[in-house]
Write a protein that holds these residues in place. Structure first.
Motif, PDB file in Angstrom:
ATOM      1  N   SER A 236      -1.266  -7.181 -24.052  1.00 22.02           N
ATOM      2  CA  SER A 236      -2.366  -7.084 -22.669  1.00 22.02           C
ATOM      3  C   SER A 236      -1.977  -7.477 -21.182  1.00 22.02           C
ATOM      4  O   SER A 236      -0.404  -7.735 -21.386  1.00 22.02           O
ATOM      5  N   CYS A 237      -3.376  -7.093 -20.794  1.00 26.45           N
ATOM      6  CA  CYS A 237      -2.058  -7.665 -19.730  1.00 26.45           C
ATOM      7  C   CYS A 237      -3.435  -8.252 -18.621  1.00 26.45           C
ATOM      8  O   CYS A 237      -4.649  -8.185 -18.450  1.00 26.45           O
ATOM      9  N   THR A 238      -3.121  -8.733 -17.378  1.00 31.29           N
ATOM     10  CA  THR A 238      -3.291 -10.180 -17.057  1.00 31.29           C
ATOM     11  C   THR A 238      -3.671  -9.130 -15.392  1.00 31.29           C
ATOM     12  O   THR A 238      -3.170  -8.786 -14.590  1.00 31.29           O
ATOM     13  N   PHE A 239      -4.994  -9.153 -14.524  1.00 30.40           N
ATOM     14  CA  PHE A 239      -5.402  -8.407 -13.994  1.00 30.40           C
ATOM     15  C   PHE A 239      -5.576  -9.364 -11.981  1.00 30.40           C
ATOM     16  O   PHE A 239      -6.592 -10.042 -13.075  1.00 30.40           O
ATOM     17  N   PRO A 250     -13.187 -18.383   7.839  1.00 30.36           N
ATOM     18  CA  PRO A 250     -12.060 -17.669   6.440  1.00 30.36           C
ATOM     19  C   PRO A 250     -11.682 -17.790   5.336  1.00 30.36           C
ATOM     20  O   PRO A 250     -11.483 -19.261   5.134  1.00 30.36           O
ATOM     21  N   ILE A 251     -12.890 -17.402   4.345  1.00 34.88           N
ATOM     22  CA  ILE A 251     -12.626 -17.156   3.031  1.00 34.88           C
ATOM     23  C   ILE A 251     -12.227 -15.839   2.817  1.00 34.88           C
ATOM     24  O   ILE A 251     -11.739 -14.841   2.720  1.00 34.88           O
ATOM     25  N   SER A 252     -11.251 -16.741   1.250  1.00 32.33           N
ATOM     26  CA  SER A 252     -10.601 -15.203   0.511  1.00 32.33           C
ATOM     27  C   SER A 252     -11.486 -15.426  -1.139  1.00 32.33           C
ATOM     28  O   SER A 252     -11.387 -16.557  -1.504  1.00 32.33           O
ATOM     29  N   ALA A 253     -11.981 -14.419  -1.456  1.00 29.89           N
ATOM     30  CA  ALA A 253     -11.618 -14.032  -2.812  1.00 29.89           C
ATOM     31  C   ALA A 253     -11.223 -13.745  -3.988  1.00 29.89           C
ATOM     32  O   ALA A 253     -10.750 -12.521  -3.221  1.00 29.89           O
ATOM     33  N   PHE A 254     -11.321 -13.759  -5.448  1.00 33.66           N
ATOM     34  CA  PHE A 254     -10.744 -13.789  -5.636  1.00 33.66           C
ATOM     35  C   PHE A 254     -10.770 -13.690  -7.455  1.00 33.66           C
ATOM     36  O   PHE A 254     -11.566 -13.759  -7.547  1.00 33.66           O
ATOM     37  N   TYR A 255     -10.335 -12.964  -7.845  1.00 33.00           N
ATOM     38  CA  TYR A 255     -11.228 -12.509  -9.656  1.00 33.00           C
ATOM     39  C   TYR A 255      -9.700 -11.904 -10.226  1.00 33.00           C
ATOM     40  O   TYR A 255      -8.738 -10.897 -10.066  1.00 33.00           O
ATOM     41  N   VAL A 256      -9.300 -12.862 -11.796  1.00 29.22           N
ATOM     42  CA  VAL A 256      -8.304 -12.497 -12.679  1.00 29.22           C
ATOM     43  C   VAL A 256      -9.161 -12.285 -13.933  1.00 29.22           C
ATOM     44  O   VAL A 256     -10.435 -12.481 -14.391  1.00 29.22           O
ATOM     45  N   CYS A 257      -8.687 -11.548 -14.719  1.00 26.55           N
ATOM     46  CA  CYS A 257      -8.523 -10.881 -16.427  1.00 26.55           C
ATOM     47  C   CYS A 257      -8.190 -10.227 -16.908  1.00 26.55           C
ATOM     48  O   CYS A 257      -7.224  -9.629 -16.655  1.00 26.55           O
ATOM     49  N   ASN A 258      -8.375 -10.955 -18.115  1.00 23.61           N
ATOM     50  CA  ASN A 258      -7.897 -10.530 -18.909  1.00 23.61           C
ATOM     51  C   ASN A 258      -8.945 -10.152 -20.223  1.00 23.61           C
ATOM     52  O   ASN A 258      -8.563 -11.590 -21.186  1.00 23.61           O
ATOM     53  N   ARG A 259      -9.755  -9.407 -20.572  1.00 21.64           N
ATOM     54  CA  ARG A 259     -10.690  -9.257 -21.729  1.00 21.64           C
ATOM     55  C   ARG A 259     -10.214  -9.082 -22.638  1.00 21.64           C
ATOM     56  O   ARG A 259     -10.493 -10.294 -24.072  1.00 21.64           O
ATOM     57  N   LYS A 260      -8.649  -8.687 -22.967  1.00 19.81           N
ATOM     58  CA  LYS A 260      -8.291  -8.681 -24.965  1.00 19.81           C
ATOM     59  C   LYS A 260      -7.887  -9.772 -25.086  1.00 19.81           C
ATOM     60  O   LYS A 260      -7.578 -10.467 -26.340  1.00 19.81           O
ATOM     61  N   ASP A 261      -7.180 -10.792 -24.382  1.00 15.87           N
ATOM     62  CA  ASP A 261      -6.574 -11.886 -24.194  1.00 15.87           C
ATOM     63  C   ASP A 261      -7.713 -13.198 -24.558  1.00 15.87           C
ATOM     64  O   ASP A 261      -7.616 -14.732 -24.255  1.00 15.87           O
ATOM     65  N   GLY A 262      -8.993 -12.686 -23.723  1.00 19.69           N
ATOM     66  CA  GLY A 262     -10.352 -13.604 -23.631  1.00 19.69           C
ATOM     67  C   GLY A 262     -10.824 -14.476 -22.957  1.00 19.69           C
ATOM     68  O   GLY A 262     -11.223 -15.511 -22.689  1.00 19.69           O
ATOM     69  N   PHE A 263     -10.319 -14.352 -21.082  1.00 21.24           N
ATOM     70  CA  PHE A 263     -10.642 -15.034 -20.334  1.00 21.24           C
ATOM     71  C   PHE A 263     -10.405 -14.145 -18.920  1.00 21.24           C
ATOM     72  O   PHE A 263      -9.943 -13.218 -18.531  1.00 21.24           O
ATOM     73  N   SER A 264     -10.999 -15.019 -18.146  1.00 24.41           N
ATOM     74  CA  SER A 264     -11.388 -14.287 -16.663  1.00 24.41           C
ATOM     75  C   SER A 264     -11.761 -15.571 -15.699  1.00 24.41           C
ATOM     76  O   SER A 264     -11.893 -16.754 -16.270  1.00 24.41           O
ATOM     77  N   ILE A 265     -10.999 -14.983 -14.752  1.00 24.46           N
ATOM     78  CA  ILE A 265     -11.094 -16.294 -13.036  1.00 24.46           C
ATOM     79  C   ILE A 265     -11.609 -15.770 -12.094  1.00 24.46           C
ATOM     80  O   ILE A 265     -11.407 -14.297 -11.369  1.00 24.46           O
ATOM     81  N   SER A 266     -12.873 -16.228 -11.629  1.00 28.67           N
ATOM     82  CA  SER A 266     -13.326 -16.299 -10.474  1.00 28.67           C
ATOM     83  C   SER A 266     -13.598 -17.163  -9.534  1.00 28.67           C
ATOM     84  O   SER A 266     -13.491 -18.250  -9.776  1.00 28.67           O
ATOM     85  N   GLY A 267     -13.297 -16.553  -8.253  1.00 29.54           N
ATOM     86  CA  GLY A 267     -13.239 -17.866  -7.166  1.00 29.54           C
ATOM     87  C   GLY A 267     -13.532 -17.321  -5.803  1.00 29.54           C
ATOM     88  O   GLY A 267     -12.621 -16.227  -5.556  1.00 29.54           O
ATOM     89  N   SER A 268     -13.583 -18.573  -5.209  1.00 30.17           N
ATOM     90  CA  SER A 268     -12.956 -18.647  -3.624  1.00 30.17           C
ATOM     91  C   SER A 268     -13.067 -19.614  -2.502  1.00 30.17           C
ATOM     92  O   SER A 268     -13.263 -21.106  -3.415  1.00 30.17           O
ATOM     93  N   ILE A 269     -11.683 -19.242  -1.799  1.00 29.21           N
ATOM     94  CA  ILE A 269     -11.512 -20.240  -1.164  1.00 29.21           C
ATOM     95  C   ILE A 269     -11.163 -20.190   0.193  1.00 29.21           C
ATOM     96  O   ILE A 269     -11.512 -19.155   1.340  1.00 29.21           O
ATOM     97  N   LEU A 270     -12.042 -20.845   1.485  1.00 26.48           N
ATOM     98  CA  LEU A 270     -12.331 -21.353   2.266  1.00 26.48           C
ATOM     99  C   LEU A 270     -11.400 -22.513   3.391  1.00 26.48           C
ATOM    100  O   LEU A 270     -10.612 -23.493   3.041  1.00 26.48           O
ATOM    101  N   ALA A 271     -10.287 -22.229   3.626  1.00 25.52           N
ATOM    102  CA  ALA A 271      -9.359 -22.243   4.205  1.00 25.52           C
ATOM    103  C   ALA A 271      -9.548 -22.443   5.519  1.00 25.52           C
ATOM    104  O   ALA A 271      -9.655 -22.413   6.787  1.00 25.52           O
ATOM    105  N   LYS A 272      -8.983 -24.357   5.275  1.00 24.37           N
ATOM    106  CA  LYS A 272      -9.466 -25.566   6.521  1.00 24.37           C
ATOM    107  C   LYS A 272      -8.073 -26.028   7.040  1.00 24.37           C
ATOM    108  O   LYS A 272      -7.614 -26.043   5.887  1.00 24.37           O
ATOM    109  N   SER A 273      -8.036 -26.527   8.613  1.00 27.87           N
ATOM    110  CA  SER A 273      -6.831 -27.095   8.788  1.00 27.87           C
ATOM    111  C   SER A 273      -7.190 -27.928   9.670  1.00 27.87           C
ATOM    112  O   SER A 273      -8.085 -27.489  10.505  1.00 27.87           O
TER     113      SER A 273
END
Length: 638
Positions: A236-239, A250-273
């Motif tokens: 399989s392959c994880t994208f 500053p907000i970064s959004a991301f998406y990770v998916c591997n449907r064949k192995d049965g998982f996905s990840i989504s989220g967004s990060i606000l970077a502050k300092s």
């Protein structure tokens, strides 16, 4: 027509020639070769799809790169890709009917190659210490004169010598070099086994760090980064798809998916300092939502903050700190993990320490302790046993998944590596002046685009913001469990992660619509063929009485069939819209329930704290009365 079809298929196969050097050469196991060649190819023709369906997915055939013989073929492929993007990654029946009588082209996939170089520091405090030269100390002092304690540094331009030569979107992908641990977690039967495996994967994302104190580039609005990892064991392959969806804040959004192995990840990060005088902290405010597709379990994950100390005096050192949680509302399992900063009088063994607990409801199942860049132990409360939960040994590091990236000349203008290539080149050449100039050019271009845009908000083509939770989610998210009887392979094109499903031949090529709609159309075709194969009553009368047969009106039948197909297509679209609306409503209800549960827990904790404070106050009052009584008695009897 059969001869023409065969000629076209042979013609397309004859154009398959390897492209040496441009696409790169990746060595991998034979069981994942068909996914690898799909990632390296730019288009799949109809003949290749049939070969993929019949033999490649079951064997070890090698597909070579496909080319275009003329302009019309390229335009046909581009038209197909545009149609697929508009329909969520699957070619519908309506778009299929618009094709010509020739064979329709197959899905196009992004060409990936294995990453050639990678920087990774050793474990321990030595790799987290930065020695600043006298020249750079002057730059730091000039920068500190502009700062005040508690000030947000998101709008401060930092010198280039502290920059890590890659984007923050790229750095967020460090958590998925061991995505095969999530593939194993999806197969765990017990809820405790799954959250323990999720924790093991979570810890695997921290040991990869640059040498010294470095900060990645602040992504530009609209900047993208994409990569993937091949899984040889599961074929399989994880994208991974990430985009900068907001600049201030500053907000970064991301998406990770591997449907064949049965998982996905989504989220967004606000970077502050925040700047505190002799130290500063980089806070990653946001959540990642891990979803196991086959179980409909969602794990909400938070991130630690990065703390840099020794800016004015002492040694500049980078550490991780703060408390993070991994929580599953469905199973009631959650993990509390604390990243500890080095104490003032602590030694080398107190660097990068972590400790945590795993709960199932109110029951404590296990405790965790160790070092986040080294060995981490878990203590089982029921059995009393201790085992190693995670240890990034040299064998583990060498056997981790290989990341596949897009070559720079194949990237879009706003993709991270191409966008920052001149800044990266200057940093690698240790030319800080040129790096600063190239960085200034990008920042000025971004400011110019903001002025041209004015009050008009920027819209992301890949992510959208939830109006209820204010979290950013992937527009083309596919959370359906993998169906091996229907799904063939997952691929990515222009940031759109798609699934190629088994095709069914129709009048004008291939269809990638829903299976029940295809089955409905197949039944209609079967009835039509059955009606045409049986002789009509008028033809039977012709054989017996030799009278003139009545016309069969084939044209009217075809028109009726087309009208039925049109109605079916409209019904399919209506049902799809209803399903999307229902899914959105259900997700909103889940978010509301989750927020209410969190609020209820917060109120409960606050009440417990208030009760504790009032109880402590009563105890103090009683103690004071007793002390006064004792003093009075002592005074009377002495």
């Amino acid at each position: 027509m059969d001869a023409l079809e065969l000629a076209l298929s042979c013609s397309s196969l004859s154009k398959l020639t390897p492209k040496g050097g441009k696409e790169g050469d990746i060595s991998t196991s034979s069981e994942s070769s068909h996914i690898l060649h799909l990632l390296q190819s730019t288009a799949l023709t109809d003949a290749e799809l049939l070969q993929l369906n019949d033999s490649v997915l079951l064997g070890n055939h090698h597909m070579e790169h496909d080319g275009f013989s003329d302009k019309s073929e390229r335009e046909a492929h581009d038209d197909w890709d545009t149609t697929a993007n508009e329909n969520g990654g699957r070619l519908t029946e309506e778009s299929d009917m618009d094709q010509s009588d020739d064979l329709s082209p197959g899905p196009q996939a992004t060409a990936y190659v294995e990453q050639s170089t990678e920087e990774m520091a050793e474990a321990g405090e030595a790799s987290q210490v930065e020695t600043v030269s006298e020249e750079n100390k002057g730059l730091i002092w000039s920068l500190l004169k502009q700062l005040r304690p508690g000030m947000d540094l998101s709008k401060v331009v930092l010198p280039t010598f502290i920059l890590e030569p890659r984007s923050f979107l790229d750095k967020l992908s460090d958590y998925y070099y061991h995505a095969d641990l999530l593939s194993q977690a999806a197969l765990e039967e017990s809820a405790y086994g799954r959250i323990k495996q999720v924790l093991r994967w979570y810890l695997s994302g921290f040991y990869k760090k640059p040498k010294g104190l470095k900060k990645p580039y602040n992504p530009i609005l609209g900047e993208r980064f994409r990569c993937c990892w091949l899984h040889p064991k599961t074929d399989s392959c994880t994208f991974y798809i990430a985009e900068q969806v907001s600049h201030h804040p500053p907000i970064s959004a991301f998406y990770v998916c591997n449907r064949k192995d049965g998982f996905s990840i989504s989220g967004s990060i606000l970077a502050k300092s925040k700047f505190y005088g002799n130290s500063l902290s980089a806070i990653l405010d946001g959540k990642a939502r891990l979803l196991f597709l086959g179980r409909d379990e969602e794990y909400v994950i938070t991130m630690p903050y990065a703390h840099c100390k020794g800016i004015l005096y002492g040694t500049m050192t980078l550490e991780l700190g703060g408390k993070v949680t991994i929580e599953c509302e469905k199973t009631k399992c959650f993990t509390e993990l604390e990243f500890k900063l080095k104490p003032f009088l602590g030694g080398s063994c107190s660097v990068n320490q972590i400790s945590g607990k795993i709960y199932a409801g109110e029951e404590l199942l296990a405790t965790v302790d160790g070092h986040w860049d080294n060995e981490v132990f878990i203590h089982e409360k029921r059995s009393g046993q201790q085992e190693t939960l995670w240890n990034p040994t040299s064998d583990i590091r060498s056997s981790r998944l290989k990341r596949q990236v897009v070559q720079t000349d194949q990237q879009g203008e706003f993709e991270s590596e191409r966008l920052w290539q001149h800044v990266t080149s200057a940093i690698m050449d240790r030319d800080q002046l040129r790096a600063t100039q190239e960085k200034f050019v990008l920042e000025e271009a971004q400011r110019g685009e903001a002025r041209e845009r004015g009050d008009k908000p920027w819209t992301s083509p890949l992510f959208h913001q939830d109006p209820v939770t204010c979290e950013w989610t992937y527009r083309h998210m596919d959370t359906r469990p993998w169906d091996p009887e229907r799904c063939l392979v997952q691929f990515e094109k222009d940031g759109l992660v798609q699934t190629h499903e088994k095709s069914q031949r129709q009048h004008n090529g291939l269809s990638y619509s829903h299976s029940w709609a295809s089955q409905q159309k197949a039944e209609m075709n079967g009835k039509r063929r059955k009606a045409s194969s049986q002789p009509s009553s008028c033809s039977q009368n012709t054989e017996s009485s030799s009278t003139t047969p009545e016309p069969t009106h084939e044209s009217s039948d075809n028109e009726g069939f087309s009208n039925q197909c049109a109605r079916c297509n409209k019904e399919v679209k209506d049902i799809a819209l209803m399903e999307a609306s229902i899914t959105s409503i259900q997700k909103t209800q889940q978010d509301i329930q989750r927020n209410l549960a969190a609020l209820s827990r917060q109120l409960t904790r606050q009440r417990a704290t208030d009760d504790g404070v009032s109880l402590t106050g009563r105890h103090c009052l009683i103690l004071c009365v007793l002390l006064l009584s004792q003093l009075l008695l002592n005074y009377v009897f002495t």
